[in-house]
Motif scaffolding. Structure first.
Motif, short mmCIF file in Angstrom:
data_model
loop_
_atom_site.label_atom_id
_atom_site.label_comp_id
_atom_site.label_asym_id
_atom_site.label_seq_id
_atom_site.Cartn_x
_atom_site.Cartn_y
_atom_site.Cartn_z
N ARG A 267 0.91 13.75 9.81
CA ARG A 267 2.18 13.52 8.99
C ARG A 267 2.79 12.12 9.00
O ARG A 267 4.28 12.18 9.26
CB ARG A 267 3.01 14.58 9.38
N LYS A 268 2.09 10.93 9.24
CA LYS A 268 2.93 9.56 9.46
C LYS A 268 2.43 9.04 8.18
O LYS A 268 1.60 8.58 7.72
CB LYS A 268 2.12 8.96 10.75
N LEU A 269 3.57 8.41 7.40
CA LEU A 269 3.48 7.78 6.18
C LEU A 269 4.49 6.61 6.56
O LEU A 269 5.91 6.77 6.48
CB LEU A 269 3.89 8.50 5.11
N ILE A 270 4.06 5.37 6.78
CA ILE A 270 5.00 4.32 6.99
C ILE A 270 4.66 3.19 5.92
O ILE A 270 3.65 2.81 5.54
CB ILE A 270 4.40 3.64 8.45
N PHE A 271 5.99 2.68 5.70
CA PHE A 271 6.11 1.39 4.73
C PHE A 271 6.39 0.21 5.35
O PHE A 271 7.25 0.18 6.27
CB PHE A 271 7.01 1.82 3.72
N SER A 272 6.42 -0.98 4.36
CA SER A 272 6.78 -2.24 4.86
C SER A 272 7.21 -2.82 3.86
O SER A 272 6.53 -3.23 2.54
CB SER A 272 5.72 -3.09 5.47
N GLU A 273 8.64 -3.46 3.60
CA GLU A 273 9.06 -4.13 2.49
C GLU A 273 8.38 -5.64 2.86
O GLU A 273 8.24 -6.52 1.95
CB GLU A 273 10.55 -4.24 2.45
N LYS A 274 8.39 -6.00 4.00
CA LYS A 274 7.85 -7.34 4.36
C LYS A 274 6.62 -7.71 3.78
O LYS A 274 6.11 -8.85 3.39
CB LYS A 274 7.80 -7.61 5.93
N GLU A 275 5.79 -6.80 3.90
CA GLU A 275 4.27 -6.78 3.37
C GLU A 275 4.24 -7.09 2.04
O GLU A 275 3.52 -7.78 1.25
CB GLU A 275 3.42 -5.65 3.62
N ALA A 276 5.17 -6.24 1.30
CA ALA A 276 5.29 -6.23 -0.29
C ALA A 276 5.80 -7.85 -0.71
O ALA A 276 5.45 -8.45 -1.54
CB ALA A 276 6.23 -5.27 -1.06
N SER A 277 6.75 -8.29 0.03
CA SER A 277 7.56 -9.45 -0.20
C SER A 277 6.40 -10.65 -0.02
O SER A 277 6.29 -11.62 -0.51
CB SER A 277 8.66 -9.58 0.88
N TRP A 278 5.53 -10.36 1.06
CA TRP A 278 4.68 -11.48 1.33
C TRP A 278 3.62 -11.46 0.07
O TRP A 278 3.28 -12.78 -0.24
CB TRP A 278 3.80 -11.22 2.77
N PHE B 257 8.00 8.82 -1.84
CA PHE B 257 6.58 8.50 -2.52
C PHE B 257 6.14 9.92 -2.99
O PHE B 257 5.63 10.78 -2.35
CB PHE B 257 5.71 8.19 -1.22
N TYR B 258 6.62 9.82 -4.27
CA TYR B 258 5.99 11.37 -4.92
C TYR B 258 6.84 12.39 -4.31
O TYR B 258 7.82 12.48 -4.17
CB TYR B 258 4.56 11.21 -5.17
N SER B 259 5.95 13.18 -4.00
CA SER B 259 6.56 14.61 -3.39
C SER B 259 6.73 14.20 -1.82
O SER B 259 7.27 15.47 -1.13
CB SER B 259 5.62 15.80 -3.50
N LEU B 260 6.36 13.14 -1.26
CA LEU B 260 6.41 12.99 0.45
C LEU B 260 7.45 12.11 0.51
O LEU B 260 8.07 11.32 -0.28
CB LEU B 260 5.08 12.31 0.76
N VAL B 261 7.85 12.07 1.58
CA VAL B 261 9.07 11.07 2.20
C VAL B 261 8.39 10.48 3.48
O VAL B 261 8.04 11.01 4.41
CB VAL B 261 10.39 11.94 2.61
N GLY B 262 8.50 9.10 3.49
CA GLY B 262 7.87 8.32 4.49
C GLY B 262 9.00 7.37 5.19
O GLY B 262 10.26 7.49 4.94
N PHE B 263 8.73 6.69 5.93
CA PHE B 263 9.59 5.87 6.91
C PHE B 263 9.24 4.55 6.75
O PHE B 263 7.93 4.12 6.83
CB PHE B 263 9.28 6.31 8.40
#
Length: 390
Positions: A171-182, A122-128
Motif C-alpha cells: 500500500r505504497k503509492l508515492i508521487f514526485s512533482e520534481k519528476e513531472a517538472s523535469w 489518485f482516482y479512488s486511491l490516496v498517495g503520498f
C-alpha cells in the motif's frame, strides 16, 4: 519559451483490462486515449438501467492550461457493493503501475498533508508526496513561509506529479512533482545556458541551486560543486554561499538519464590564471625563455610532477615537442595541487597551449604536433598520461 500542453484524461480507468497506452506515448504527456464509460462491459453493473457501474458515469474531467487533470467529484459510496469497491481499487492500482512504467504525468488533487508531505488523490486511491519531492517553485515563491504553511495553502489545488512508486501489496503509492517538472522543463536546457538562480541548501560538497525560468518561477534544481563555486580556494562553501542567495550560474553538464544538472558560478568570472598570464606576463615575451617574471619574493621552481607528465606526453603518438613557454605567479592561491587543462584559444600553427598551475605559480606549455591531431585528440592523450602517472 516553449509551452507544453496535453490532452485531458477522460473516463475512469476503472477496469484496466480496457486501459492501454501506446508504447510511443510521450514522457511529457498524460494518457490521451483512455477508455470512456461506454467502452466497459456491463457484467458488474448493479444499479443502472443499461448495466453500467454507477461511478463510471459520475467521473468528472477538468482541464487546465499546460497539463491535464482528472478528478473524482465525490461519488456516493453507498451505490457501491464491496465487490465494486475492490474492483475499482485493484484497477486503480494497476493504473498507478502503468503511470509509473510509462513515466506519465498525472494531475493530482492535494487532499491534505502531514508532517512529512502531501496527500494526493489518485482516482479512488490516496498517495503520498514527500516534501523533498515538491517543485522548488513553491518555496522560492514564498521563502518566508515554512513548509507546513506552504502545504496548507496548497491543499485543495491540483498539481502535476509522476508516480515514482506503486506497491499495491504494501500500500505504497508515492508521487514526485520534481519528476513531472523535469519532464516539462528539462528539454528547454542545454549546456552553456546561463540562469539567474536562488541558492537552496548548502552542503560540504557544494550548493543546490534553483533555476529561474522565463515565467519567473524556479522549476529545476542543479548542483554547484565546491570546485565550481569560486576561483579562490574554498575551504567551506558556507563561507561564500547561504540559503536564499541570488546568483548567476552556467550549465556545464546535463545528465538526462539521472535527471541531474551540474552548474558553475566561477565559469562566469575571469580565470585569475588567464588574467595572470595575459596581464602580468607580457604576451610579447620570448617563448624561448623558461624563467619569466620572477620577483624578489618568489623563486620559480618546477611544478610538482610536471616534468614527468611532459616526458610521458612526448611518448604519445602525434606529439613532437612539449616545452614550457611562460611562467609567473598568480595573485592568489587557487589550489596547492597541480592542475592541468587545455586552453580554449585556437592553436598557433601546429602548437596547442596547455595551462598548468600549483600554489601561486602558473605556466603555459606549448605542445607541438606532427600529425593532424585535434584538441580532442590531445585531451585524450593527456588523459592517458595522467592515468599512467601516479
Amino acid at each position: 519559451m516553449h509551452v507544453f500542453t496535453a490532452a485531458s484524461v477522460s473516463g475512469g480507468l476503472a477496469f484496466l483490462s480496457h486501459f492501454s497506452t501506446s508504447d510511443n506515448t510521450s514522457q511529457n504527456a498524460l494518457v490521451t486515449n483512455p477508455p470512456t464509460p461506454s467502452n466497459f462491459p456491463c457484467s458488474l453493473c448493479h444499479s443502472c438501467s443499461n448495466k453500467r457501474p454507477a461511478f463510471l458515469s459520475a467521473l468528472k474531467v477538468s482541464v487546465s492550461s499546460g497539463s491535464s487533470t482528472t478528478t473524482d467529484d465525490g461519488v456516493d459510496q453507498s451505490l457501491f457493493t464491496d465487490d465494486d469497491r475492490q474492483a475499482r481499487r485493484s484497477a486503480d492500482w494497476k493504473a498507478a503501475r502503468a503511470y509509473h512504467e510509462k513515466g506519465l504525468v498525472y494531475g493530482g488533487r492535494i487532499e491534505g498533508f502531514n508532517g512529512g508531505g502531501l496527500l494526493i488523490k489518485f482516482y479512488s486511491l490516496v498517495g503520498f508526496l514527500p516534501f523533498p519531492q515538491l517543485s522548488p517553485s513553491h518555496s522560492c515563491k514564498e521563502p518566508h513561509k515554512s513548509i507546513q504553511e506552504i502545504a496548507k495553502a496548497l491543499t485543495g489545488s491540483i498539481i502535476s506529479v509522476k508516480v515514482i512508486q506503486a506497491d499495491e501489496e504494501n500500500r505504497k503509492l508515492i508521487f514526485s512533482e520534481k519528476e513531472a517538472s523535469w519532464s516539462k522543463f528539462s528539454p528547454q536546457l542545454k549546456v552553456g545556458d546561463i540562469f539567474d538562480a536562488m541558492v537552496g541548501s548548502v552542503e560540504d560538497y557544494g550548493a543546490f541551486v534553483h533555476l529561474r525560468f522565463p515565467d519567473g518561477l524556479y522549476h529545476l534544481t542543479g548542483l554547484v560543486h565546491v570546485s565550481e563555486v569560486s576561483w579562490d580556494l574554498v575551504q567551506d562553501v558556507r563561507d561564500i554561499l547561504a540559503e536564499g542567495d541570488e546568483v548567476r550560474v552556467k550549465i556545464v553538464n546535463i545528465d538526462r538519464a539521472k535527471s541531474r544538472i551540474t552548474l558553475s558560478i566561477k565559469q562566469l568570472e575571469e580565470d585569475p590564471l588567464l588574467e595572470t598570464l595575459d596581464k602580468v606576463i607580457p604576451q610579447d615575451t620570448s617563448e624561448d625563455s623558461d624563467t619569466l617574471n620572477a620577483s624578489d619574493h618568489f623563486t620559480i621552481e618546477p611544478l610538482p610532477g610536471l616534468d614527468t607528465i611532459i616526458e610521458e606526453l612526448l611518448k604519445e603518438v602525434g606529439i613532437n615537442g612539449v616545452k614550457i613557454s611562460r611562467q609567473g605567479f598568480e595573485k592568489r592561491v587557487v589550489s596547492q595541487d597541480l592542475q592541468l587543462w587545455l586552453s580554449n584559444a585556437p592553436p598557433t600553427g601546429d602548437k596547442y597551449t596547455l595551462l598548468a598551475r600549483a600554489g601561486r605559480q602558473a605556466c603555459t606549455i606549448k605542445i607541438q604536433l606532427t600529425t593532424s591531431l585535434d584538441q580532442d585528440g590531445i585531451k585524450k592523450a593527456l588523459q592517458q598520461v595522467l592515468e599512467r602517472v601516479p
